[in-house]
Write a protein that holds these residues in place. Structure first.
Motif, short mmCIF file in Angstrom:
data_model
loop_
_atom_site.label_atom_id
_atom_site.label_comp_id
_atom_site.label_asym_id
_atom_site.label_seq_id
_atom_site.Cartn_x
_atom_site.Cartn_y
_atom_site.Cartn_z
N ILE A 1 -7.67 -0.78 -10.67
CA ILE A 1 -7.69 -2.13 -10.09
C ILE A 1 -6.35 -2.78 -10.37
O ILE A 1 -5.58 -2.31 -11.21
CB ILE A 1 -8.82 -3.01 -10.68
N TRP A 2 -6.08 -3.82 -9.66
CA TRP A 2 -4.94 -4.72 -9.88
C TRP A 2 -3.60 -4.12 -9.41
O TRP A 2 -3.09 -3.17 -9.98
CB TRP A 2 -4.81 -5.12 -11.34
N GLY A 3 -3.06 -4.75 -8.39
CA GLY A 3 -1.72 -4.40 -7.93
C GLY A 3 -1.67 -3.27 -6.93
O GLY A 3 -0.61 -2.99 -6.37
N ASP A 4 -2.79 -2.58 -6.71
CA ASP A 4 -2.78 -1.47 -5.75
C ASP A 4 -2.47 -1.96 -4.35
O ASP A 4 -1.73 -1.31 -3.60
CB ASP A 4 -4.10 -0.71 -5.78
N ASP A 5 -3.00 -3.14 -3.99
CA ASP A 5 -2.72 -3.69 -2.67
C ASP A 5 -1.28 -4.17 -2.55
O ASP A 5 -0.62 -3.97 -1.52
CB ASP A 5 -3.70 -4.81 -2.32
N GLN A 6 -0.76 -4.79 -3.63
CA GLN A 6 0.63 -5.25 -3.60
C GLN A 6 1.60 -4.08 -3.48
O GLN A 6 2.55 -4.12 -2.69
CB GLN A 6 0.93 -6.05 -4.88
N GLU A 7 1.37 -3.04 -4.27
CA GLU A 7 2.24 -1.86 -4.21
C GLU A 7 2.18 -1.22 -2.83
O GLU A 7 3.21 -0.84 -2.26
CB GLU A 7 1.82 -0.85 -5.28
N TYR A 8 0.97 -1.09 -2.29
CA TYR A 8 0.80 -0.36 -1.03
C TYR A 8 1.41 -1.14 0.14
O TYR A 8 2.10 -0.56 0.98
CB TYR A 8 -0.68 -0.12 -0.79
N THR A 9 1.16 -2.44 0.20
CA THR A 9 1.70 -3.21 1.32
C THR A 9 3.22 -3.32 1.23
O THR A 9 3.90 -3.30 2.27
CB THR A 9 1.07 -4.61 1.39
N GLU A 10 3.75 -3.39 0.02
CA GLU A 10 5.21 -3.41 -0.11
C GLU A 10 5.80 -2.06 0.29
O GLU A 10 6.87 -2.00 0.93
CB GLU A 10 5.61 -3.74 -1.54
N ARG A 11 5.10 -0.99 -0.03
CA ARG A 11 5.56 0.34 0.38
C ARG A 11 5.62 0.44 1.91
O ARG A 11 6.55 1.01 2.48
CB ARG A 11 4.61 1.41 -0.16
N LYS B 1 4.23 -8.63 1.44
CA LYS B 1 3.09 -8.16 0.66
C LYS B 1 1.84 -8.91 1.11
O LYS B 1 1.90 -10.05 1.55
CB LYS B 1 3.29 -8.41 -0.84
N ALA B 2 0.69 -8.25 0.97
CA ALA B 2 -0.60 -8.87 1.28
C ALA B 2 -1.66 -8.19 0.42
O ALA B 2 -1.36 -7.30 -0.37
CB ALA B 2 -0.91 -8.74 2.77
N THR B 3 -2.91 -8.61 0.60
CA THR B 3 -4.00 -8.04 -0.19
C THR B 3 -4.91 -7.21 0.71
O THR B 3 -4.78 -7.21 1.93
CB THR B 3 -4.82 -9.14 -0.89
N PHE B 4 -5.86 -6.54 0.07
CA PHE B 4 -6.80 -5.69 0.81
C PHE B 4 -8.00 -6.48 1.32
O PHE B 4 -9.08 -5.93 1.51
CB PHE B 4 -7.30 -4.55 -0.08
N VAL B 5 -7.84 -7.77 1.56
CA VAL B 5 -8.87 -8.58 2.22
C VAL B 5 -8.38 -8.85 3.63
O VAL B 5 -7.47 -9.64 3.84
CB VAL B 5 -9.13 -9.89 1.46
N SER B 6 -8.95 -8.15 4.58
CA SER B 6 -8.57 -8.23 5.98
C SER B 6 -7.15 -7.73 6.21
O SER B 6 -6.25 -8.49 6.55
CB SER B 6 -8.72 -9.67 6.51
N LEU B 7 -6.98 -6.44 6.03
CA LEU B 7 -5.68 -5.79 6.23
C LEU B 7 -5.86 -4.65 7.23
O LEU B 7 -6.57 -3.68 6.95
CB LEU B 7 -5.14 -5.25 4.91
N LEU B 8 -5.23 -4.78 8.39
CA LEU B 8 -5.33 -3.78 9.45
C LEU B 8 -4.09 -2.88 9.42
O LEU B 8 -2.96 -3.37 9.47
CB LEU B 8 -5.45 -4.46 10.81
N ILE B 9 -4.31 -1.56 9.37
CA ILE B 9 -3.21 -0.60 9.26
C ILE B 9 -3.39 0.49 10.30
O ILE B 9 -4.46 1.09 10.40
CB ILE B 9 -3.16 0.06 7.86
N PRO B 10 -2.37 0.79 11.10
CA PRO B 10 -2.46 1.91 12.04
C PRO B 10 -2.58 3.24 11.29
O PRO B 10 -1.96 3.42 10.23
CB PRO B 10 -1.14 1.84 12.82
N TRP B 11 -3.33 4.14 11.84
CA TRP B 11 -3.52 5.43 11.19
C TRP B 11 -2.21 6.19 11.04
O TRP B 11 -1.97 6.83 10.01
CB TRP B 11 -4.52 6.27 11.98
N LYS B 12 -1.33 6.07 12.01
CA LYS B 12 -0.06 6.78 11.94
C LYS B 12 0.79 6.28 10.77
O LYS B 12 1.59 7.04 10.20
CB LYS B 12 0.71 6.64 13.26
N VAL B 13 0.64 5.00 10.40
CA VAL B 13 1.37 4.46 9.26
C VAL B 13 0.84 5.05 7.96
O VAL B 13 1.62 5.42 7.06
CB VAL B 13 1.29 2.92 9.24
N ILE B 14 -0.47 5.18 7.85
CA ILE B 14 -1.07 5.79 6.66
C ILE B 14 -0.59 7.23 6.52
O ILE B 14 -0.27 7.70 5.41
CB ILE B 14 -2.60 5.73 6.73
N GLN B 15 -0.53 7.95 7.62
CA GLN B 15 -0.04 9.33 7.57
C GLN B 15 1.40 9.38 7.07
O GLN B 15 1.80 10.32 6.39
CB GLN B 15 -0.15 9.96 8.96
#
Length: 302
Positions: free
Chosen positions: A178-188, A153-167
């Motif tokens: 607010i709150w936990g969106d970055d934790q949920e997303y990075t764990e996903r 898990k990480a936060t949305f402060v300096s987080l690099l994600i490939p476009w293909k991963v987002i897709q």
């Protein structure tokens, strides 16, 4: 390297810090980037600042919202706008974070050396150059201290994600607000791809204090946001299974005891905490996936 990066910043009433954030980004040694700035209806001069910069530098794309979408909604909106730029990566950044000049370069270099990764997290320091406590990632046991340490898990402060991963994994959950969106997303993401911490890539996070957030001691003007903490974390726990739910309930009981024993304005703190918990019992937001049709729909809705 000529891969294109969309830097996404969500801002709300932090005009002075935003200016410093943008100045640092424009000085990055890795120059193949464009900036998407999502303004959650700021009222402090942010619009004038951003509009002026956008007129003088076409790399800044400024989107002022009619209402506050929260951090989660703002990043969703920014990612949807990034699709139009045909970028290879997105770099998520906070509006009060100031990057060292080679921060993006180090991330891109690491990304070129790693294979099939889900996200790269930079090293986030506080203003005294100690680690910023709210941005320390969750390391996978046995990998901390390696050149490229693996994280869950990480936060949305300096987080690099490939476009293909987002897709592949979809968007952050905008309903979190607010709150936990970055934790949920990075764990996903980390469930499906290996993800890494790049210590060479440094960002300084200009938060007021270098402390974790705690409803027991936080000031009254910040208490309302804890509703989202307890609601969103209960949703995440329910999704992760029984052990996660039991741990959440343990923390809920622990926080209750701490409030009763030590906090001021006890009833106000308890009311907000349990309102979030109760809403979390029925909170079932959908995960939206990025496609041309989905992007148009989301932008129209917001």
């Amino acid at each position: 390297m000529n891969k294109k990066v969309a830097i996404i910043i969500v801002t709300y009433n932090r005009c002075i810090m935003l200016q410093e954030c943008l100045e640092a980004l424009f000085k990055q040694t890795y120059s193949s980037f464009e900036i998407i700035l999502v303004d959650n209806h700021s009222s402090d001069g942010t619009s004038e600042l951003a509009s002026g910069i956008a007129r003088s530098d076409s790399r800044l794309h400024y989107f002022r919202q009619d209402t506050n979408l929260g951090g989660a909604g703002g990043y969703c909106y920014g990612i949807c706008q990034a699709e139009k730029l045909r970028c290879d990566y997105v770099w998520l950044m906070d509006d009060d974070a100031v990057c060292e000049a080679r921060a993006l370069e180090y991330l891109m270099t690491a990304g070129s050396q790693l294979k099939n990764w889900g996200f790269l997290s930079g090293k986030v320091l506080w203003t005294d150059w100690s680690l910023c406590k709210m941005n320390i990632p969750l390391f996978i046991k046995g990998t901390s201290g390696q050149l490229y340490s693996q994280v869950r898990k990480a936060t949305f402060v300096s987080l690099l994600i490939p476009w293909k991963v987002i897709q592949h994994v979809g968007l952050p959950i905008k309903e979190f607000f607010i709150w936990g969106d970055d934790q949920e997303y990075t764990e996903r993401i980390s469930r499906l791809f290996p993800c890494f911490y790049i210590a060479q890539s440094v960002v300084v996070h200009h938060t007021a204090q270098n402390t974790g957030s705690d409803i027991v001691y936080d000031s009254l003007d910040r208490l309302d946001r804890y509703y989202y903490k307890y609601r969103n974390e209960w949703y995440i726990s329910r999704r992760n299974g029984l052990i996660s739910c039991l741990y959440y309930l343990f923390r809920l009981l622990r926080d209750t005891c701490h409030i009763v024993l030590t906090a001021r304005n006890k009833l106000q703190r308890l009311r907000i905490m349990y309102q979030g918990f109760r809403q979390g019992l029925v909170f079932r937001p959908a995960i939206h996936y990025l496609s041309e049709k989905e992007t148009e729909s989301y932008v129209e809705q917001t």
